[in-house]
Scaffold this motif. Sequence first.
Motif, PDB file in Angstrom:
ATOM      1  N   UNK A  24      44.822  36.459  51.869  1.00  0.00           N
ATOM      2  CA  UNK A  24      44.138  37.733  52.106  1.00  0.00           C
ATOM      3  C   UNK A  24      44.363  38.680  50.930  1.00  0.00           C
ATOM      4  N   UNK A  25      45.588  38.760  50.437  1.00  0.00           N
ATOM      5  CA  UNK A  25      45.888  39.639  49.302  1.00  0.00           C
ATOM      6  C   UNK A  25      45.088  39.216  48.065  1.00  0.00           C
ATOM      7  N   UNK A  26      44.994  37.930  47.815  1.00  0.00           N
ATOM      8  CA  UNK A  26      44.217  37.388  46.696  1.00  0.00           C
ATOM      9  C   UNK A  26      42.769  37.872  46.791  1.00  0.00           C
ATOM     10  N   UNK A  31      38.227  41.954  45.559  1.00  0.00           N
ATOM     11  CA  UNK A  31      37.351  43.037  46.010  1.00  0.00           C
ATOM     12  C   UNK A  31      37.655  44.348  45.271  1.00  0.00           C
ATOM     13  N   UNK A  32      38.928  44.602  45.009  1.00  0.00           N
ATOM     14  CA  UNK A  32      39.302  45.794  44.239  1.00  0.00           C
ATOM     15  C   UNK A  32      38.694  45.715  42.835  1.00  0.00           C
ATOM     16  N   UNK A  33      38.776  44.553  42.216  1.00  0.00           N
ATOM     17  CA  UNK A  33      38.273  44.390  40.849  1.00  0.00           C
ATOM     18  C   UNK A  33      36.755  44.566  40.793  1.00  0.00           C
ATOM     19  N   UNK A  45      29.047  41.060  46.197  1.00  0.00           N
ATOM     20  CA  UNK A  45      29.503  40.803  47.569  1.00  0.00           C
ATOM     21  C   UNK A  45      28.914  39.498  48.097  1.00  0.00           C
ATOM     22  N   UNK A  46      27.659  39.224  47.748  1.00  0.00           N
ATOM     23  CA  UNK A  46      27.038  37.969  48.178  1.00  0.00           C
ATOM     24  C   UNK A  46      27.737  36.779  47.530  1.00  0.00           C
ATOM     25  N   UNK A  67      35.859  44.160  56.042  1.00  0.00           N
ATOM     26  CA  UNK A  67      36.147  45.554  56.390  1.00  0.00           C
ATOM     27  C   UNK A  67      37.040  46.257  55.360  1.00  0.00           C
ATOM     28  N   UNK A  68      37.620  45.495  54.446  1.00  0.00           N
ATOM     29  CA  UNK A  68      38.486  46.096  53.426  1.00  0.00           C
ATOM     30  C   UNK A  68      37.632  46.781  52.366  1.00  0.00           C
ATOM     31  N   UNK A  69      37.903  48.053  52.113  1.00  0.00           N
ATOM     32  CA  UNK A  69      37.192  48.811  51.087  1.00  0.00           C
ATOM     33  C   UNK A  69      38.005  48.756  49.801  1.00  0.00           C
TER      34      UNK A  69
END
Length: 154
Positions: A24-26, A31-33, A45-46, A67-69
């Motif tokens: 999950x952290x990976x 997503x942050x990047x 995202x796709x 759901x993580x922003x």
Amino acid sequence: MAHFDETAVAQRYGRLPKSDDDAVQYLKALKVIISADGEAHAAELEALRKGLGKLGLTPDLAKQLESFDGHGAKLESVLPKMKPGGLRARMLVRDAIELSRADGKYAQEEKAAVAKAAQLLGVDETTVKSIESLVELEHAVKHLRKALFPKKKK
């Protein structure tokens, strides 16, 4: 119990994550990047969703990631523990570059986020440049293959 297809993950990454939390952290780090340029674009995202599908993530884990922003989150808070400069660290850099380019543009902010992640993960700048070149080359080969061998329309 793993929340992903262990065979698919092992084939892609050469080994399994130490825990579901590491996985999950990976994914959160990715997503942050891809959010570094202000938003995670639809194409990015796709591409992430498509990659998650190939890894066989359970709906629960996929929903948690969805759901993580990533916008505004700190890389330091989401990067999993990895061997500095190791295979998983280099794969995260590669995945981040591939996803960042999915919208057709590897924004400077995304490139800076990749560089920061690489630094935090102990991946040297020369290796990052080599990975960027590899991703670019793979992209070019994919397009050349499509041009030379187009699929027939049904």
